[in-house]
Design a protein around this motif. Sequence first.
Motif, PDB file in Angstrom:
ATOM      1  N   THR A 122     -17.608 -42.212 -52.887  1.00 37.10           N
ATOM      2  CA  THR A 122     -19.006 -41.950 -53.201  1.00 37.10           C
ATOM      3  C   THR A 122     -19.915 -42.730 -52.259  1.00 37.10           C
ATOM      4  O   THR A 122     -19.484 -43.673 -51.585  1.00 37.10           O
ATOM      5  CB  THR A 122     -19.335 -42.332 -54.654  1.00 37.10           C
ATOM      6  N   ILE A 123     -21.173 -42.300 -52.229  1.00 37.05           N
ATOM      7  CA  ILE A 123     -22.152 -42.925 -51.336  1.00 37.05           C
ATOM      8  C   ILE A 123     -23.401 -43.269 -52.135  1.00 37.05           C
ATOM      9  O   ILE A 123     -23.622 -42.755 -53.233  1.00 37.05           O
ATOM     10  CB  ILE A 123     -22.515 -41.996 -50.166  1.00 37.05           C
ATOM     11  N   GLY A 124     -24.215 -44.150 -51.575  1.00 40.00           N
ATOM     12  CA  GLY A 124     -25.455 -44.519 -52.231  1.00 40.00           C
ATOM     13  C   GLY A 124     -26.355 -45.286 -51.287  1.00 40.00           C
ATOM     14  O   GLY A 124     -25.950 -45.641 -50.175  1.00 40.00           O
ATOM     15  N   PRO A 125     -27.586 -45.559 -51.726  1.00 40.99           N
ATOM     16  CA  PRO A 125     -28.477 -46.349 -50.874  1.00 40.99           C
ATOM     17  C   PRO A 125     -27.990 -47.785 -50.717  1.00 40.99           C
ATOM     18  O   PRO A 125     -28.260 -48.435 -49.701  1.00 40.99           O
ATOM     19  CB  PRO A 125     -29.812 -46.299 -51.625  1.00 40.99           C
ATOM     20  N   SER A 126     -27.263 -48.264 -51.732  1.00 39.60           N
ATOM     21  CA  SER A 126     -26.782 -49.649 -51.743  1.00 39.60           C
ATOM     22  C   SER A 126     -25.385 -49.693 -52.357  1.00 39.60           C
ATOM     23  O   SER A 126     -24.995 -48.779 -53.096  1.00 39.60           O
ATOM     24  CB  SER A 126     -27.733 -50.538 -52.562  1.00 39.60           C
ATOM     25  N   PRO A 127     -24.618 -50.754 -52.092  1.00 40.26           N
ATOM     26  CA  PRO A 127     -23.255 -50.860 -52.643  1.00 40.26           C
ATOM     27  C   PRO A 127     -23.266 -51.315 -54.101  1.00 40.26           C
ATOM     28  O   PRO A 127     -22.691 -52.346 -54.461  1.00 40.26           O
ATOM     29  CB  PRO A 127     -22.599 -51.884 -51.719  1.00 40.26           C
ATOM     30  N   VAL A 128     -23.925 -50.533 -54.943  1.00 40.73           N
ATOM     31  CA  VAL A 128     -24.080 -50.847 -56.360  1.00 40.73           C
ATOM     32  C   VAL A 128     -23.478 -49.693 -57.169  1.00 40.73           C
ATOM     33  O   VAL A 128     -24.025 -48.599 -57.180  1.00 40.73           O
ATOM     34  CB  VAL A 128     -25.564 -51.031 -56.740  1.00 40.73           C
ATOM     35  N   PRO A 137     -19.853 -47.822 -54.070  1.00 38.07           N
ATOM     36  CA  PRO A 137     -20.209 -46.716 -53.171  1.00 38.07           C
ATOM     37  C   PRO A 137     -20.466 -47.204 -51.752  1.00 38.07           C
ATOM     38  O   PRO A 137     -20.907 -48.340 -51.538  1.00 38.07           O
ATOM     39  CB  PRO A 137     -21.487 -46.154 -53.798  1.00 38.07           C
ATOM     40  N   HIS A 138     -20.178 -46.337 -50.806  1.00 42.13           N
ATOM     41  CA  HIS A 138     -20.464 -46.635 -49.399  1.00 42.13           C
ATOM     42  C   HIS A 138     -21.977 -46.683 -49.200  1.00 42.13           C
ATOM     43  O   HIS A 138     -22.700 -45.774 -49.592  1.00 42.13           O
ATOM     44  CB  HIS A 138     -19.850 -45.553 -48.514  1.00 42.13           C
ATOM     45  N   GLU A 139     -22.455 -47.782 -48.604  1.00 42.02           N
ATOM     46  CA  GLU A 139     -23.897 -47.907 -48.333  1.00 42.02           C
ATOM     47  C   GLU A 139     -24.252 -47.082 -47.099  1.00 42.02           C
ATOM     48  O   GLU A 139     -23.716 -47.296 -46.001  1.00 42.02           O
ATOM     49  CB  GLU A 139     -24.266 -49.369 -48.105  1.00 42.02           C
ATOM     50  N   LEU A 140     -25.159 -46.147 -47.289  1.00 45.48           N
ATOM     51  CA  LEU A 140     -25.515 -45.226 -46.216  1.00 45.48           C
ATOM     52  C   LEU A 140     -26.218 -45.939 -45.067  1.00 45.48           C
ATOM     53  O   LEU A 140     -27.098 -46.776 -45.279  1.00 45.48           O
ATOM     54  CB  LEU A 140     -26.421 -44.123 -46.755  1.00 45.48           C
ATOM     55  N   THR A 141     -25.832 -45.589 -43.840  1.00 44.54           N
ATOM     56  CA  THR A 141     -26.567 -46.054 -42.666  1.00 44.54           C
ATOM     57  C   THR A 141     -27.794 -45.171 -42.478  1.00 44.54           C
ATOM     58  O   THR A 141     -27.898 -44.080 -43.064  1.00 44.54           O
ATOM     59  CB  THR A 141     -25.695 -45.971 -41.410  1.00 44.54           C
ATOM     60  N   ILE A 142     -28.705 -45.607 -41.658  1.00 47.86           N
ATOM     61  CA  ILE A 142     -29.897 -44.788 -41.397  1.00 47.86           C
ATOM     62  C   ILE A 142     -29.501 -43.451 -40.776  1.00 47.86           C
ATOM     63  O   ILE A 142     -30.041 -42.396 -41.138  1.00 47.86           O
ATOM     64  CB  ILE A 142     -30.890 -45.555 -40.496  1.00 47.86           C
ATOM     65  N   GLY A 143     -28.524 -43.467 -39.888  1.00 46.12           N
ATOM     66  CA  GLY A 143     -28.058 -42.217 -39.297  1.00 46.12           C
ATOM     67  C   GLY A 143     -27.482 -41.271 -40.334  1.00 46.12           C
ATOM     68  O   GLY A 143     -27.705 -40.054 -40.279  1.00 46.12           O
ATOM     69  N   GLU A 144     -26.742 -41.820 -41.274  1.00 50.86           N
ATOM     70  CA  GLU A 144     -26.170 -40.986 -42.337  1.00 50.86           C
ATOM     71  C   GLU A 144     -27.257 -40.432 -43.258  1.00 50.86           C
ATOM     72  O   GLU A 144     -27.149 -39.297 -43.748  1.00 50.86           O
ATOM     73  CB  GLU A 144     -25.157 -41.801 -43.136  1.00 50.86           C
ATOM     74  N   ILE A 145     -28.308 -41.213 -43.494  1.00 55.13           N
ATOM     75  CA  ILE A 145     -29.436 -40.706 -44.293  1.00 55.13           C
ATOM     76  C   ILE A 145     -30.069 -39.517 -43.590  1.00 55.13           C
ATOM     77  O   ILE A 145     -30.375 -38.492 -44.223  1.00 55.13           O
ATOM     78  CB  ILE A 145     -30.463 -41.834 -44.534  1.00 55.13           C
ATOM     79  N   LYS A 146     -30.262 -39.626 -42.291  1.00 55.62           N
ATOM     80  CA  LYS A 146     -30.847 -38.523 -41.525  1.00 55.62           C
ATOM     81  C   LYS A 146     -29.951 -37.279 -41.603  1.00 55.62           C
ATOM     82  O   LYS A 146     -30.453 -36.146 -41.693  1.00 55.62           O
ATOM     83  CB  LYS A 146     -31.054 -38.925 -40.068  1.00 55.62           C
ATOM     84  N   ASP A 147     -28.638 -37.479 -41.583  1.00 58.11           N
ATOM     85  CA  ASP A 147     -27.709 -36.350 -41.713  1.00 58.11           C
ATOM     86  C   ASP A 147     -27.860 -35.676 -43.072  1.00 58.11           C
ATOM     87  O   ASP A 147     -27.784 -34.439 -43.179  1.00 58.11           O
ATOM     88  CB  ASP A 147     -26.266 -36.831 -41.532  1.00 58.11           C
ATOM     89  N   LEU A 148     -28.056 -36.465 -44.122  1.00 62.25           N
ATOM     90  CA  LEU A 148     -28.226 -35.900 -45.460  1.00 62.25           C
ATOM     91  C   LEU A 148     -29.522 -35.105 -45.567  1.00 62.25           C
ATOM     92  O   LEU A 148     -29.564 -34.053 -46.230  1.00 62.25           O
ATOM     93  CB  LEU A 148     -28.193 -37.009 -46.510  1.00 62.25           C
TER      94      LEU A 148
END
Length: 350
Positions: A122-128, A137-148
């Motif tokens: 799973t992924i999220g904005p933070s590892p919470v 959850p995997h903390e999203l990088t800025i690049g990954e946010i742009k991909d989403l």
Amino acid sequence: MLYTPIKFRNVELKNRWVMSPMCMYSCENGVANDFHFVHYGSRAQGGTGLLIVEATGVEPRGRITNKCMGIWNDDQADHLKKIVDFVHRNSDSKIGIQLSHAGRKGSTWNNVQISLEEGWETIGPSPVPFKEGERIPHELTIGEIKDLVQNFKDAARRAVKAGFDVIEIHGAHGYLIHQFLSPLSNIRTDEYGGSFENRARFLLEVVDAVNEELNENVALFVRISGTEYAENGWDINDSVELAKILKNHSVNLVDVSSGGNIHGAKIPVFDGYQVPFAEEVKNKAGVKTGAVGLITRLEQAEEIIKEEKADLIFVAREILRNPYLAVQGSFETKENCFFPNQYLRAKISS
């Protein structure tokens, strides 16, 4: 009032009844099947003004379960188009789709996180994690946010091509967008975390990207949680401020639900318990809103519209129990509502 038309962009709904998006957990590889064809088609035959197809993942990790619907490829969109075409040919209903990403609440079954072998990271904005004991959850990088953001945009393009009349972005119930909005699940220190403006950035980027794929014949809704029932968490004041911003980003309606982001939150549940949130957002932000949450009776729904607490009535469990809720209500009030020609002999009892 319930049977008064309402318009969003060029999309006119014949009445204010909406089938709320509800997961059916019945897909294989995210593809809609005969069950979904009958499920959505039957509600259209019942006179519902707008049907919204269940939370639909914009990428495989965006699903709640591995049986949830997806629209990350063209094959999935083609199967959905068959449902859309049937609804348009055989009813007065409009049909929308809810674009979603589950984020840290994905890879589950019966609300329990499943293994990586059966599910996914799973992924999220933070590892919470959502619950204690779940995988971080995997903390999203800025690049990954742009991909989403691009995933949402691509999903919207497919949805428009499939013929949907409304796109709803799911920003509620503790799923990925809500996870970014809440200071309890988003503890980032970059441009996507910290201040209200930063926490809202992901949603607004998604809204703007989706709007690039829309035209005046496709309306845009956003579902939010009016509050998450937690101290120092997202609350109704945040929702009002967000709704003001969404209005300026060409969002046509804010669908106001609540909760879902904080495990174990105490939620006072009663008939129409979320209606006050929709009313406050409507009145303070000056936007059209949808009310949802244990709305089960015609009189209750009529009162909400008449007293201008909301503009649409989103119905969930009650419309599972009774697909003909809208047209049966029109029988009682002598209002005009779509009823299939094939069934007219049953419209007036002998």
